[in-house]
Design a protein around this motif. Structure first.
Motif, PDB file in Angstrom:
ATOM      1  N   ALA A 186      49.250  -9.181 -23.375  1.00  0.00           N
ATOM      2  CA  ALA A 186      50.772  -9.469 -23.256  1.00  0.00           C
ATOM      3  C   ALA A 186      51.943 -10.608 -22.117  1.00  0.00           C
ATOM      4  O   ALA A 186      51.123  -9.944 -20.736  1.00  0.00           O
ATOM      5  N   ILE A 187      51.859 -11.269 -22.029  1.00  0.00           N
ATOM      6  CA  ILE A 187      51.883 -12.574 -20.852  1.00  0.00           C
ATOM      7  C   ILE A 187      53.662 -12.113 -21.001  1.00  0.00           C
ATOM      8  O   ILE A 187      54.335 -12.208 -22.180  1.00  0.00           O
ATOM      9  N   GLN A 188      54.190 -12.394 -19.492  1.00  0.00           N
ATOM     10  CA  GLN A 188      55.933 -12.194 -19.218  1.00  0.00           C
ATOM     11  C   GLN A 188      55.928 -12.878 -18.083  1.00  0.00           C
ATOM     12  O   GLN A 188      55.319 -12.848 -16.926  1.00  0.00           O
ATOM     13  N   THR A 189      57.236 -13.659 -18.165  1.00  0.00           N
ATOM     14  CA  THR A 189      57.801 -14.063 -17.413  1.00  0.00           C
ATOM     15  C   THR A 189      59.912 -13.550 -17.347  1.00  0.00           C
ATOM     16  O   THR A 189      59.589 -12.681 -17.965  1.00  0.00           O
ATOM     17  N   SER A 190      59.820 -13.792 -15.490  1.00  0.00           N
ATOM     18  CA  SER A 190      60.623 -13.210 -14.650  1.00  0.00           C
ATOM     19  C   SER A 190      61.827 -14.144 -14.072  1.00  0.00           C
ATOM     20  O   SER A 190      61.504 -14.746 -13.664  1.00  0.00           O
ATOM     21  N   GLU A 191      63.013 -13.892 -13.726  1.00  0.00           N
ATOM     22  CA  GLU A 191      63.518 -14.032 -13.178  1.00  0.00           C
ATOM     23  C   GLU A 191      62.894 -13.718 -11.732  1.00  0.00           C
ATOM     24  O   GLU A 191      63.406 -14.455 -10.511  1.00  0.00           O
ATOM     25  N   ASP A 192      62.302 -12.813 -11.811  1.00  0.00           N
ATOM     26  CA  ASP A 192      61.777 -12.665 -10.547  1.00  0.00           C
ATOM     27  C   ASP A 192      60.847 -13.672 -10.233  1.00  0.00           C
ATOM     28  O   ASP A 192      59.959 -13.859  -8.698  1.00  0.00           O
ATOM     29  N   LYS A 193      60.741 -14.975 -10.574  1.00  0.00           N
ATOM     30  CA  LYS A 193      59.566 -16.130 -10.072  1.00  0.00           C
ATOM     31  C   LYS A 193      58.534 -15.902 -10.498  1.00  0.00           C
ATOM     32  O   LYS A 193      57.735 -16.765 -10.076  1.00  0.00           O
ATOM     33  N   THR A 194      57.675 -14.832 -10.992  1.00  0.00           N
ATOM     34  CA  THR A 194      56.365 -14.272 -11.232  1.00  0.00           C
ATOM     35  C   THR A 194      55.995 -14.013 -12.635  1.00  0.00           C
ATOM     36  O   THR A 194      57.056 -14.102 -13.864  1.00  0.00           O
ATOM     37  N   ALA A 211      54.321 -15.861  -6.942  1.00  0.00           N
ATOM     38  CA  ALA A 211      55.483 -15.745  -7.363  1.00  0.00           C
ATOM     39  C   ALA A 211      55.124 -18.012  -7.119  1.00  0.00           C
ATOM     40  O   ALA A 211      55.024 -18.092  -6.034  1.00  0.00           O
ATOM     41  N   LYS A 212      56.532 -17.933  -7.762  1.00  0.00           N
ATOM     42  CA  LYS A 212      56.634 -19.546  -8.109  1.00  0.00           C
ATOM     43  C   LYS A 212      58.187 -19.914  -7.066  1.00  0.00           C
ATOM     44  O   LYS A 212      58.418 -18.750  -6.040  1.00  0.00           O
ATOM     45  N   GLN A 213      58.596 -20.385  -6.711  1.00  0.00           N
ATOM     46  CA  GLN A 213      59.361 -20.863  -6.003  1.00  0.00           C
ATOM     47  C   GLN A 213      60.531 -20.812  -6.942  1.00  0.00           C
ATOM     48  O   GLN A 213      62.485 -20.821  -6.137  1.00  0.00           O
ATOM     49  N   HIS A 214      60.912 -21.144  -8.605  1.00  0.00           N
ATOM     50  CA  HIS A 214      61.779 -20.950  -8.851  1.00  0.00           C
ATOM     51  C   HIS A 214      61.815 -19.761 -10.683  1.00  0.00           C
ATOM     52  O   HIS A 214      60.795 -19.006 -10.092  1.00  0.00           O
ATOM     53  N   SER A 232      59.376 -23.494 -15.321  1.00  0.00           N
ATOM     54  CA  SER A 232      60.035 -22.953 -14.055  1.00  0.00           C
ATOM     55  C   SER A 232      61.945 -23.283 -14.306  1.00  0.00           C
ATOM     56  O   SER A 232      61.555 -24.610 -14.960  1.00  0.00           O
ATOM     57  N   SER A 233      62.802 -22.752 -13.517  1.00  0.00           N
ATOM     58  CA  SER A 233      63.806 -23.907 -13.661  1.00  0.00           C
ATOM     59  C   SER A 233      63.822 -24.431 -12.330  1.00  0.00           C
ATOM     60  O   SER A 233      62.694 -25.103 -11.664  1.00  0.00           O
ATOM     61  N   GLY A 234      64.912 -25.466 -12.080  1.00  0.00           N
ATOM     62  CA  GLY A 234      65.152 -26.324 -11.358  1.00  0.00           C
ATOM     63  C   GLY A 234      65.944 -27.434 -11.616  1.00  0.00           C
ATOM     64  O   GLY A 234      67.168 -26.947 -12.746  1.00  0.00           O
ATOM     65  N   SER A 235      66.223 -28.098 -10.532  1.00  0.00           N
ATOM     66  CA  SER A 235      67.571 -29.562 -10.771  1.00  0.00           C
ATOM     67  C   SER A 235      67.181 -30.350  -9.181  1.00  0.00           C
ATOM     68  O   SER A 235      66.629 -30.321  -8.420  1.00  0.00           O
TER      69      SER A 235
END
Length: 300
Positions: A186-194, A211-214, A232-235
């Motif tokens: 299973a694949i999992q995304t996280s708020e820790d950017k990984t 890890a990504k930047q966001h 990814s999140s962003g603004s």
């Protein structure tokens, strides 16, 4: 290949915040004068928070109204509605062509519903300490993986409701889960950017992508199980990209899809056709949906 902000998708369309929703009765939609589609009454009484494919002509949705609905996208009819959660539904999923529907909620529980069963839940999966934000079911619908903002991922037997394993990782605030077709992963995304790959057999992390930047907001896996996507999140034009990862060989980054100006909220591999190039779609808080050529990010 890292692609600049000018590598825009081949298709952009505005997303209305007041979209027409499916009707929640048994009558079928009709085509009006000039071929215009008839509008349908809502399947939910508040915002729709999640939607997933159930069968080729059916989808399942969850909403802030605490309900789960099964709708026919052909007729616009809501065929079933399931009530049981005490707070809004955050995620829904199913094993494709299965009759089992799963829903996660802010009430910290997951429920399993039978498409042709009673209106109440067939199985109940309590155990998380905070809102459940990730939900992935094995292809045969026998195992369920759930993730939460409580930093844990759990594995469940869908028949008995027994928790078969629980793994905690510091700061691993789960944002999404999806199952790799034909594999025990299973694949999992996280708020820790990984983005993590979990081996469901022992419920251990088999691989963690750089890890990504966001914050990573969503993930999806290609039908052949070779690639996964994360968004990814962003603004203000920073972040907001989707990333293609290799699951089988290098387990590294293959490509990035840049062009959204705000958080990319979802990403998905599109079904392949005999004459269609592999494509992906992304949606964003910048009110756009973009469809990309998987290999060239729209620059081919």
């Amino acid at each position: 290949c890292l692609l600049g902000a000018r590598a825009m998708g081949k298709l952009q369309s505005k997303i209305s915040f007041h979209t027409t929703k499916y009707r929640a009765d048994s009558s079928e939609g009709q085509t009006g004068p000039g071929g215009a589609s008839q509008q349908h009454s809502p399947a939910h009484t508040d915002a729709v928070t999640s939607v997933a494919a159930l069968k080729p002509d059916l989808c399942v949705s969850g909403g802030r109204d605490k309900s789960v609905a099964v709708s026919s996208w052909r007729s616009g009819t809501a065929l079933r509605r399931f009530i049981g959660h005490e707070r809004e539904v955050t995620k829904v999923t199913s094993a494709l062509d299965s009759s089992r529907v799963f829903s996660a909620s802010r009430d910290r529980t997951v429920m399993m519903w039978e498409l042709h069963g009673t209106s109440g839940p067939r199985q109940h999966f309590p155990g998380h300490d905070l809102v459940v934000t990730g939900l992935a079911v094995s292809p045969d619908a026998s195992l369920l993986c759930t993730g939460s903002r409580d930093n844990t991922v759990c594995k469940w037997d869908t028949e008995t409701g027994e928790c078969l394993g629980r793994a905690a990782i510091s700061r691993n605030l789960v944002t999404h889960l999806c199952w790799v077709p034909g594999e025990p992963y299973a694949i999992q995304t996280s708020e820790d950017k990984t983005t993590r790959v979990w081996d469901s057999r022992e419920l251990q992390v088999a691989h963690t992508f750089p890890a990504k930047q966001h914050v990573q907001t969503c993930c999806d896996v290609s039908q052949d199980g070779r690639y996964c996507l994360s968004s990814s999140s962003g603004s203000s034009g920073h972040g907001g990209e989707a990333t293609l990862w290799d699951l089988r060989q290098t387990r590294g980054r293959v490509c990035e899809y840049k062009g959204h100006f705000q958080t990319t909220t979802s990403c998905v591999f599109l079904p392949r056709g005999p004459t269609l190039a592999p494509s992906i779609a992304t949606s964003s808080n910048d009110s756009t949906v973009k469809v990309w050529d998987q290999d060239t990010a729209g620059r081919g």
